[in-house]
Design an enzyme around this catalytic site. Sequence first.
Site, PDB file in Angstrom:
ATOM      1  N   SER A   1       0.858  -1.189   0.000  1.00  0.00           N
ATOM      2  CA  SER A   1       0.000   0.000   0.000  1.00  0.00           C
ATOM      3  C   SER A   1       0.891   1.234   0.000  1.00  0.00           C
ATOM      4  O   SER A   1       2.069   1.151   0.376  1.00  0.00           O
ATOM      5  CB  SER A   1      -0.862  -0.009   1.275  1.00  0.00           C
ATOM      6  OG  SER A   1      -1.513   1.228   1.458  1.00  0.00           O
TER       7      SER A   1
ATOM      8  N   TYR B   1      -2.184  -1.314  10.329  1.00  0.00           N
ATOM      9  CA  TYR B   1      -2.207  -1.430   8.863  1.00  0.00           C
ATOM     10  C   TYR B   1      -0.877  -0.974   8.279  1.00  0.00           C
ATOM     11  O   TYR B   1      -0.277  -1.640   7.433  1.00  0.00           O
ATOM     12  CB  TYR B   1      -3.367  -0.601   8.302  1.00  0.00           C
ATOM     13  CG  TYR B   1      -3.614  -0.796   6.825  1.00  0.00           C
ATOM     14  CD1 TYR B   1      -4.241  -1.946   6.348  1.00  0.00           C
ATOM     15  CD2 TYR B   1      -3.210   0.166   5.897  1.00  0.00           C
ATOM     16  CE1 TYR B   1      -4.472  -2.129   4.992  1.00  0.00           C
ATOM     17  CE2 TYR B   1      -3.432  -0.016   4.540  1.00  0.00           C
ATOM     18  CZ  TYR B   1      -4.069  -1.155   4.084  1.00  0.00           C
ATOM     19  OH  TYR B   1      -4.295  -1.350   2.742  1.00  0.00           O
TER      20      TYR B   1
END
Length: 278
Positions: A148, A160
């Site tokens: 990401s 995350y």
Amino acid sequence: MKDDSLSYWTGKSVVVTGGARGQGAAEVVALTAAGAHVHAVDVHPEDSHWWVDLIEQVGDGRRLLNTIVADVATESGWETVADAVRDCGVPLAGLVNNAGITLRKTLSETTLPEWDRVMGINLTGAYLGIRTLAPLLEDGGAIVNISSTAGLTGYFSAAYTASKWGLRGLTKASALELAPRNIRVNCICPGLVETPMMNSANAVHDLDTARLLHDGNRDATLLDRGAHPAELAAAALFLLGPDSSFVNAADLPVDGGMIGGGIYWRIGKATGNLGARP
Ligand code: NAD
């Protein structure tokens, strides 16, 4: 050129995790359209509408698609996948570690079970996948891990962010180990992608807050939009296939310029120096 790349996938199989929807589904559709056998792995139950939608999207490629209900965070889940790959008998040429979950919480809000769950799926899942399937991958195959832009910079969700930075490290370490077999391992770092992940409420944020996050991401993207999942699938196919034969241990942002210039793009728009469109 095009015909070469189509024939490359004939008689080869690829495992795509998180394959029932979003980017994973787009990868499954693109791979089957190119002629690959695809094992799509996801936790959604067999009768879920996500699988039904996927089968519809795959259309004539249905005979090339094998759907597997399994949890990538578990060793038993990966054994199920490995058994399916062996049973199918089509040589394994690729693995896409795409399955992931988000947790929109800061470090101080995150409980240990939440932290462990995000790490378990996003990072441990990819480690287990590579460990289980690398022995089955044919020499010259390729692995793609979906990180990401949160794996390239700081992002407010601690678990995350850490999981996505970790995936980049895992990518490089496995590329070293698999290089003698000419198996390449690369990472894609998507920015904003229009999938259920970015367009749905979750346990922490209602739909309005999810919308604000979505729009904030879009405002930091030079192209001023989110990606269509197919745009990520195109990058994944490039990294899986022969056109990227000298790309290895790399991070490829597919983010419309968010990481390359998003900060100054926002500042430039705020000061009126940038952003005017014809
Ligand atoms: P999505 O939520 O639409 O799809 C993710 C899929 O992974 C779902 O079908 C889900 O069921 C599956 N999955 C979750 N846990 C699993 C498990 N334990 N085992 C098997 N499958 C599991 O999201 P997406 O946007 O398509 O996300 C794909 C990847 O891209 C994720 O790794 C995500 O972190 C990453 N990503 C997404 C964005 C974005 O803007 N959408 C941005 C950057 C990175």
